[in-house]
Structure formats: structure tokens, C-alpha cells
Design a protein around this motif. Structure first.
Motif, short mmCIF file in Angstrom:
data_model
loop_
_atom_site.label_atom_id
_atom_site.label_comp_id
_atom_site.label_asym_id
_atom_site.label_seq_id
_atom_site.Cartn_x
_atom_site.Cartn_y
_atom_site.Cartn_z
N LEU A 215 22.07 -20.01 -4.48
CA LEU A 215 22.18 -18.50 -3.91
C LEU A 215 20.90 -17.18 -3.84
O LEU A 215 20.17 -17.64 -5.19
N CYS A 216 20.82 -16.22 -3.26
CA CYS A 216 20.06 -15.65 -3.57
C CYS A 216 21.10 -14.38 -4.50
O CYS A 216 21.87 -14.53 -4.72
N ALA A 217 20.16 -13.54 -5.39
CA ALA A 217 20.47 -13.18 -5.92
C ALA A 217 21.77 -11.82 -5.75
O ALA A 217 22.74 -11.89 -6.69
N GLU A 218 21.61 -11.59 -4.19
CA GLU A 218 22.23 -9.97 -4.01
C GLU A 218 24.09 -11.15 -3.74
O GLU A 218 25.33 -11.17 -3.95
N HIS A 219 24.06 -12.97 -3.34
CA HIS A 219 24.81 -13.29 -2.81
C HIS A 219 25.92 -14.49 -4.20
O HIS A 219 26.77 -14.18 -4.21
N ASP B 151 26.96 -6.81 -5.12
CA ASP B 151 29.48 -6.13 -5.45
C ASP B 151 29.46 -6.93 -4.48
O ASP B 151 31.15 -7.91 -4.43
N TYR B 152 29.15 -7.89 -3.40
CA TYR B 152 29.68 -8.68 -2.43
C TYR B 152 29.19 -10.21 -3.30
O TYR B 152 29.91 -10.62 -1.89
N GLY B 153 28.79 -10.84 -3.81
CA GLY B 153 28.78 -11.49 -4.33
C GLY B 153 29.48 -12.60 -4.98
O GLY B 153 30.76 -12.03 -5.05
N VAL B 154 29.43 -13.71 -5.04
CA VAL B 154 30.82 -14.81 -5.76
C VAL B 154 30.86 -14.39 -6.95
O VAL B 154 32.35 -14.41 -7.26
N HIS B 155 30.45 -13.80 -8.00
CA HIS B 155 30.28 -13.19 -8.98
C HIS B 155 30.51 -10.73 -9.19
O HIS B 155 30.96 -10.57 -10.59
N GLY B 156 30.55 -11.07 -7.66
CA GLY B 156 30.46 -9.46 -8.21
C GLY B 156 32.41 -8.46 -7.65
O GLY B 156 32.80 -9.27 -6.96
N LYS B 157 32.37 -7.66 -7.03
CA LYS B 157 33.06 -6.99 -7.68
C LYS B 157 34.61 -6.81 -5.98
O LYS B 157 35.84 -7.04 -6.29
N TYR B 158 33.73 -7.55 -4.80
CA TYR B 158 33.98 -7.33 -3.81
C TYR B 158 33.89 -8.83 -3.22
O TYR B 158 33.93 -9.37 -2.31
#
Length: 95
Positions: free
Chosen positions: A44-48, A52-59
Motif C-alpha cells: 500500500l502507498c503511505a496514504e492508503h 486518514d482514509y487508509g486502512v489504519h486511518g480514522k476514516y
């Protein structure tokens, strides 16, 4: 990285090839080890991964759920196993 989910080194979501990180589709101490052994990991790229919308992000719940479901489907097909076999190994059903 040995993966049964992906053959190319690119973000599993957006296909970007920069800033890649390994993500175990099923995590937690016990499941991460099993996912490593079974090849249930993706780039996964850092963003995903951590955005925030990545697998470990709040959304990131939606993408996290999708990856877990795909991991289960791929695992069952690759190892010729049933949903019950997956539940026995990983403790729950993601389908």
C-alpha cells in the motif's frame, strides 16, 4: 515479500509505485503471524496505509473491511479451503 494477493510491487488500491509499505490484511498479534505465513499481505502507498482514509486511518474502515474480505476469498481459493476453515484459522468471517 511473498503474497498470494498480489504479484506486482504497487499500491493494491491506487497502483502507485512510490512510498510503498507492506500491509498484513489480517492483523493483531496472532493473525499477523498467520497472515505472514499464508501470504495475506499487500503493498500500500503511505496514504492508503496510514492516511486518514487508509486502512489504519480514522476514516479507513471501508477499505480495511474490503481488504479483509478479499484476503479471505483469495485464501479460500488459493488453499482450497472453506469459510469454516478460515474461521477456524483466523477466528472470524469477513465475507
Amino acid at each position: 515479500m511473498r503474497s498470494i494477493m498480489q504479484t506486482r510491487k504497487e499500491c493494491y488500491v491506487c497502483y502507485d509505485t512510490s512510498n510503498l509499505e507492506i500491509h498484513h490484511s489480517l492483523y493483531g498479534t496472532a493473525n499477523r503471524k498467520l497472515a505472514e505465513k499464508d501470504g495475506l499481505k499487500v503493498w500500500l502507498c503511505a496514504e492508503h496505509h496510514r492516511g486518514d482514509y487508509g486502512v489504519h486511518g480514522k476514516y479507513g474502515h471501508t477499505i480495511d473491511s474490503l481488504l479483509k474480505s478479499e484476503a479471505q476469498q483469495i485464501w479460500m481459493g488459493h488453499y482450497n479451503k472453506t469459510k469454516e476453515d478460515f474461521i477456524s484459522r483466523y477466528g472470524r468471517n469477513y465475507l
